[in-house]
Design a protein around this motif. Structure first.
Motif, short mmCIF file in Angstrom:
data_model
loop_
_atom_site.label_atom_id
_atom_site.label_comp_id
_atom_site.label_asym_id
_atom_site.label_seq_id
_atom_site.Cartn_x
_atom_site.Cartn_y
_atom_site.Cartn_z
N VAL A 1 0.88 -1.17 0.00
CA VAL A 1 0.00 0.00 0.00
C VAL A 1 0.92 1.21 0.00
O VAL A 1 1.75 1.35 0.89
N ARG A 2 0.77 2.06 -1.01
CA ARG A 2 1.64 3.23 -1.08
C ARG A 2 0.88 4.41 -1.67
O ARG A 2 -0.11 4.22 -2.39
N PRO B 1 -4.25 10.12 -2.77
CA PRO B 1 -4.59 8.84 -3.40
C PRO B 1 -3.60 7.76 -2.96
O PRO B 1 -2.41 8.02 -2.78
N TYR B 2 -4.10 6.55 -2.79
CA TYR B 2 -3.26 5.40 -2.45
C TYR B 2 -3.52 4.30 -3.47
O TYR B 2 -4.63 4.17 -3.99
N LEU B 3 -2.49 3.51 -3.71
CA LEU B 3 -2.58 2.40 -4.66
C LEU B 3 -2.18 1.12 -3.92
O LEU B 3 -1.25 1.13 -3.11
N PHE B 4 -2.90 0.02 -4.18
CA PHE B 4 -2.60 -1.28 -3.60
C PHE B 4 -2.02 -2.14 -4.72
O PHE B 4 -2.62 -2.27 -5.79
N LEU B 5 -0.87 -2.75 -4.46
CA LEU B 5 -0.16 -3.53 -5.48
C LEU B 5 0.26 -4.89 -4.95
O LEU B 5 0.56 -5.04 -3.76
N ARG B 6 0.33 -5.84 -5.84
CA ARG B 6 0.96 -7.14 -5.56
C ARG B 6 1.78 -7.46 -6.79
O ARG B 6 1.25 -7.52 -7.91
N ASP B 7 3.07 -7.65 -6.59
CA ASP B 7 3.99 -7.90 -7.71
C ASP B 7 3.86 -6.81 -8.77
O ASP B 7 3.82 -7.10 -9.97
N GLU B 8 3.73 -5.56 -8.33
CA GLU B 8 3.60 -4.39 -9.20
C GLU B 8 2.29 -4.36 -10.00
O GLU B 8 2.12 -3.53 -10.88
N VAL C 1 -6.97 -1.01 4.14
CA VAL C 1 -7.66 0.08 4.83
C VAL C 1 -6.99 0.38 6.17
O VAL C 1 -6.85 1.54 6.56
N ARG C 2 -6.52 -0.64 6.88
CA ARG C 2 -5.78 -0.39 8.13
C ARG C 2 -4.56 0.49 7.85
O ARG C 2 -4.29 1.43 8.58
N ASP C 3 -3.82 0.13 6.81
CA ASP C 3 -2.62 0.88 6.46
C ASP C 3 -2.95 2.33 6.15
O ASP C 3 -2.31 3.26 6.67
N VAL C 4 -3.95 2.55 5.30
CA VAL C 4 -4.32 3.92 4.92
C VAL C 4 -4.79 4.71 6.14
O VAL C 4 -4.34 5.85 6.36
N LEU C 5 -5.68 4.16 6.94
CA LEU C 5 -6.21 4.89 8.09
C LEU C 5 -5.12 5.21 9.11
O LEU C 5 -5.09 6.31 9.67
#
Length: 170
Positions: A11-12, A63-70, A107-111
């Motif tokens: 999450v970034r 804005p945040y983006l969620f990625l797995r293996d880019e 959502v935990r990460d973002v909050l």
């Protein structure tokens, strides 16, 4: 598989170069919402996307983006970062990545990146969203959260959104 799959998620903050991917995810998000809101795309096949613009350009938005293996799995837009109550304006995980704990982890990460008071709107007609957001509220705040229906601004024909409110500590 749940823990392993969600552990591989990054999450970034989304950067301008991510915007094309976020715009495509936005279309998927609105396609999902159209089931509950009865909205249709415009003549060009897209849905309203001014919130994408806001998320990338307006002060107080992130804005945040969620990625797995880019590979993009989802996004979140936070607004009102410059006020006492933050709002999770949009939150989406692609269908192929749901039910693995990715949404909860993201959502935990973002909050937690923005401790303080939070409000999160969702559509009560979407039973999966209603279950998910009640789970998130209990997970983040125990019993110290509220649930309130509110009219959708400038959209009198739509049923009210449900807003949950709670505090996130640092």
């Amino acid at each position: 598989m749940t823990d392993t799959f969600s552990a591989d998620v990054t999450v970034r903050p989304a950067i301008p170069e991510d915007r094309p991917a976020v715009e495509r995810l936005w279309l998927m998000f609105h396609h999902d919402l159209s089931e509950f809101r009865g909205t249709l795309p415009g003549v060009d096949g897209t849905f309203r996307n001014e919130r994408v613009e806001h998320a990338f350009t307006r002060p107080g938005w992130a804005p945040y983006l969620f990625l797995r293996d880019e590979r993009p799995l989802g996004f979140a837009f936070v607004r009102a970062l410059d006020t006492p109550v933050r709002v999770l304006n949009a939150f989406f995980v692609v269908r192929g990545a749901r039910r693995f704990g990715i949404g909860t982890r993201a959502v935990r990460d973002v909050l937690r990146r923005h401790p303080g008071n939070w409000e999160i709107p969702f559509q009560d007609a979407n039973p999966a969203a209603a279950r998910f957001w009640a789970h998130v509220a209990r997970d983040m705040a125990g019993d110290a959260w509220t649930r309130e229906p509110r009219p959708v601004p400038d959209r009198p024909g739509l049923p009210p959104d449900v807003w949950i409110s709670f505090a996130v500590t640092g």
